[in-house]
Design a protein around this motif. Structure first.
Motif, mmCIF file in Angstrom:
data_model
loop_
_atom_site.group_PDB
_atom_site.id
_atom_site.type_symbol
_atom_site.label_atom_id
_atom_site.label_comp_id
_atom_site.label_asym_id
_atom_site.label_seq_id
_atom_site.Cartn_x
_atom_site.Cartn_y
_atom_site.Cartn_z
ATOM 1 N N LEU A 19 -6.033 -2.520 6.827
ATOM 2 C CA LEU A 19 -5.792 -2.408 5.802
ATOM 3 C C LEU A 19 -4.973 -1.040 4.112
ATOM 4 O O LEU A 19 -5.748 -0.300 4.691
ATOM 5 N N SER A 20 -3.810 -1.966 3.614
ATOM 6 C CA SER A 20 -3.665 -1.408 2.603
ATOM 7 C C SER A 20 -3.612 -1.948 2.019
ATOM 8 O O SER A 20 -2.747 -2.774 1.524
ATOM 9 N N CYS A 21 -3.526 -1.432 0.673
ATOM 10 C CA CYS A 21 -3.239 -1.281 -0.649
ATOM 11 C C CYS A 21 -2.478 -0.203 -2.058
ATOM 12 O O CYS A 21 -2.387 0.824 -2.014
ATOM 13 N N ALA A 22 -0.939 -0.770 -2.373
ATOM 14 C CA ALA A 22 -0.826 0.057 -3.552
ATOM 15 C C ALA A 22 0.031 -0.636 -4.259
ATOM 16 O O ALA A 22 0.435 -1.969 -4.080
ATOM 17 N N PRO A 23 -0.234 0.526 -4.891
ATOM 18 C CA PRO A 23 -0.146 0.229 -6.211
ATOM 19 C C PRO A 23 1.334 -0.143 -6.593
ATOM 20 O O PRO A 23 2.243 0.563 -6.444
ATOM 21 N N SER A 24 2.582 -1.391 -7.425
ATOM 22 C CA SER A 24 3.448 -1.427 -7.711
ATOM 23 C C SER A 24 3.538 -1.468 -9.158
ATOM 24 O O SER A 24 2.901 -1.730 -10.220
ATOM 25 N N GLY A 25 4.745 -0.363 -9.966
ATOM 26 C CA GLY A 25 4.961 0.078 -10.888
ATOM 27 C C GLY A 25 4.013 1.212 -11.971
ATOM 28 O O GLY A 25 4.140 1.761 -12.745
ATOM 29 N N ARG A 26 2.666 1.339 -11.826
ATOM 30 C CA ARG A 26 2.393 2.693 -11.652
ATOM 31 C C ARG A 26 1.126 2.560 -10.513
ATOM 32 O O ARG A 26 0.990 3.142 -9.472
ATOM 33 N N ALA A 27 1.219 4.857 -10.799
ATOM 34 C CA ALA A 27 0.471 5.568 -10.045
ATOM 35 C C ALA A 27 -1.101 4.986 -9.867
ATOM 36 O O ALA A 27 -1.576 4.915 -11.532
ATOM 37 N N VAL A 28 -2.514 5.156 -9.117
ATOM 38 C CA VAL A 28 -3.059 5.025 -9.358
ATOM 39 C C VAL A 28 -4.457 5.471 -8.673
ATOM 40 O O VAL A 28 -5.736 5.750 -7.998
ATOM 41 N N SER A 29 -4.053 6.827 -8.916
ATOM 42 C CA SER A 29 -4.585 8.582 -8.726
ATOM 43 C C SER A 29 -5.987 8.569 -9.847
ATOM 44 O O SER A 29 -6.818 9.759 -9.068
ATOM 45 N N ASN A 30 -5.851 8.020 -11.053
ATOM 46 C CA ASN A 30 -6.574 8.388 -11.703
ATOM 47 C C ASN A 30 -8.027 6.531 -11.776
ATOM 48 O O ASN A 30 -8.305 6.734 -12.967
ATOM 49 N N TYR A 31 -8.262 6.028 -10.664
ATOM 50 C CA TYR A 31 -8.382 4.765 -10.690
ATOM 51 C C TYR A 31 -9.780 4.584 -9.725
ATOM 52 O O TYR A 31 -9.222 5.358 -8.833
ATOM 53 N N ASN A 32 -10.204 3.836 -9.959
ATOM 54 C CA ASN A 32 -11.419 3.675 -9.020
ATOM 55 C C ASN A 32 -10.824 2.787 -8.030
ATOM 56 O O ASN A 32 -10.727 1.555 -9.445
ATOM 57 N N MET A 33 -10.961 2.501 -6.874
ATOM 58 C CA MET A 33 -10.854 1.541 -6.326
ATOM 59 C C MET A 33 -11.468 0.829 -5.479
ATOM 60 O O MET A 33 -12.553 1.244 -4.911
ATOM 61 N N ALA A 34 -11.672 -0.598 -5.111
ATOM 62 C CA ALA A 34 -12.566 -1.166 -4.501
ATOM 63 C C ALA A 34 -11.772 -2.322 -3.436
ATOM 64 O O ALA A 34 -10.708 -2.351 -3.744
ATOM 65 N N TRP A 35 -12.722 -2.527 -2.154
ATOM 66 C CA TRP A 35 -12.127 -3.812 -1.285
ATOM 67 C C TRP A 35 -13.082 -4.784 -1.675
ATOM 68 O O TRP A 35 -14.430 -4.650 -1.629
ATOM 69 N N PHE A 36 -12.942 -6.241 -1.792
ATOM 70 C CA PHE A 36 -14.016 -6.787 -1.558
ATOM 71 C C PHE A 36 -13.345 -7.819 -0.570
ATOM 72 O O PHE A 36 -12.038 -8.235 0.291
ATOM 73 N N ARG A 37 -14.046 -9.257 -0.342
ATOM 74 C CA ARG A 37 -13.312 -10.388 0.409
ATOM 75 C C ARG A 37 -13.910 -11.713 -0.527
ATOM 76 O O ARG A 37 -14.689 -11.620 -0.313
ATOM 77 N N GLN A 38 -13.261 -12.848 0.730
ATOM 78 C CA GLN A 38 -13.638 -13.858 0.147
ATOM 79 C C GLN A 38 -13.112 -14.729 1.378
ATOM 80 O O GLN A 38 -12.202 -15.197 1.686
ATOM 81 N N ALA A 39 -14.311 -15.572 1.828
ATOM 82 C CA ALA A 39 -14.528 -15.858 3.021
ATOM 83 C C ALA A 39 -14.485 -17.933 2.788
ATOM 84 O O ALA A 39 -14.770 -18.156 1.108
ATOM 85 N N PRO A 40 -13.521 -18.783 3.244
ATOM 86 C CA PRO A 40 -13.891 -20.446 2.764
ATOM 87 C C PRO A 40 -15.376 -20.723 1.988
ATOM 88 O O PRO A 40 -16.226 -20.938 2.825
ATOM 89 N N GLY A 41 -15.302 -20.598 1.039
ATOM 90 C CA GLY A 41 -16.548 -21.665 0.702
ATOM 91 C C GLY A 41 -17.660 -21.006 0.372
ATOM 92 O O GLY A 41 -18.693 -21.130 -0.141
#
Length: 122
Positions: free
Chosen positions: A20-42
């Motif tokens: 998976l990839s995550c890219a921001p639009s409109g702003r650099a995130v080089s100074n942001y901490n980043m994470a992945w989450f997920r949500q399954a049905p229910g």
């Protein structure tokens, strides 16, 4: 405002891999901490992995440790989630998230993407 866009989801057989990839639009995130989450049905949204803004620190949920790898390429302004040995229970919508500030492993995030569906067939 940071707008995050996830991509790379899809249908995969159990035991397979996806990145998976995550890219921001409109702003650099080089100074942001980043994470992945997920949500399954229910189910509630589940934390998976976090990476510090410089990429030197990572932390994983026990459920994905050893199978998933979070990484980032600040030159490309992109964060990745490499998912290996996928299981049917990994089926969910996957979200990336961003926040600034310390500590890097604070799991309260300010910005969220719309999510990308991952479906693992058994």
């Amino acid at each position: 405002q940071v707008q995050l866009v996830e991509s790379g989801g899809g249908l995969v057989q159990a035991g397979g891999s996806l990145r998976l990839s995550c890219a921001p639009s409109g702003r650099a995130v080089s100074n942001y901490n980043m994470a992945w989450f997920r949500q399954a049905p229910g189910k509630e949204r589940e934390f998976l992995a976090v990476i510090s803004w410089g990429g030197g620190n990572t932390y994983y949920a026990d459920s994905v440790k050893g199978r998933f790898t979070i990484s980032r390429d600040n030159a490309k302004n992109t964060v990745y989630l490499q998912m290996n040995s996928l299981k049917s229970e990994d089926t969910a919508v996957y979200y990336c998230a961003a926040r600034r500030g310390s500590p890097w492993n604070n799991l309260s995030f300010d910005y969220w993407g719309q999510g990308t569906q991952v479906t693992v067939s058994s």
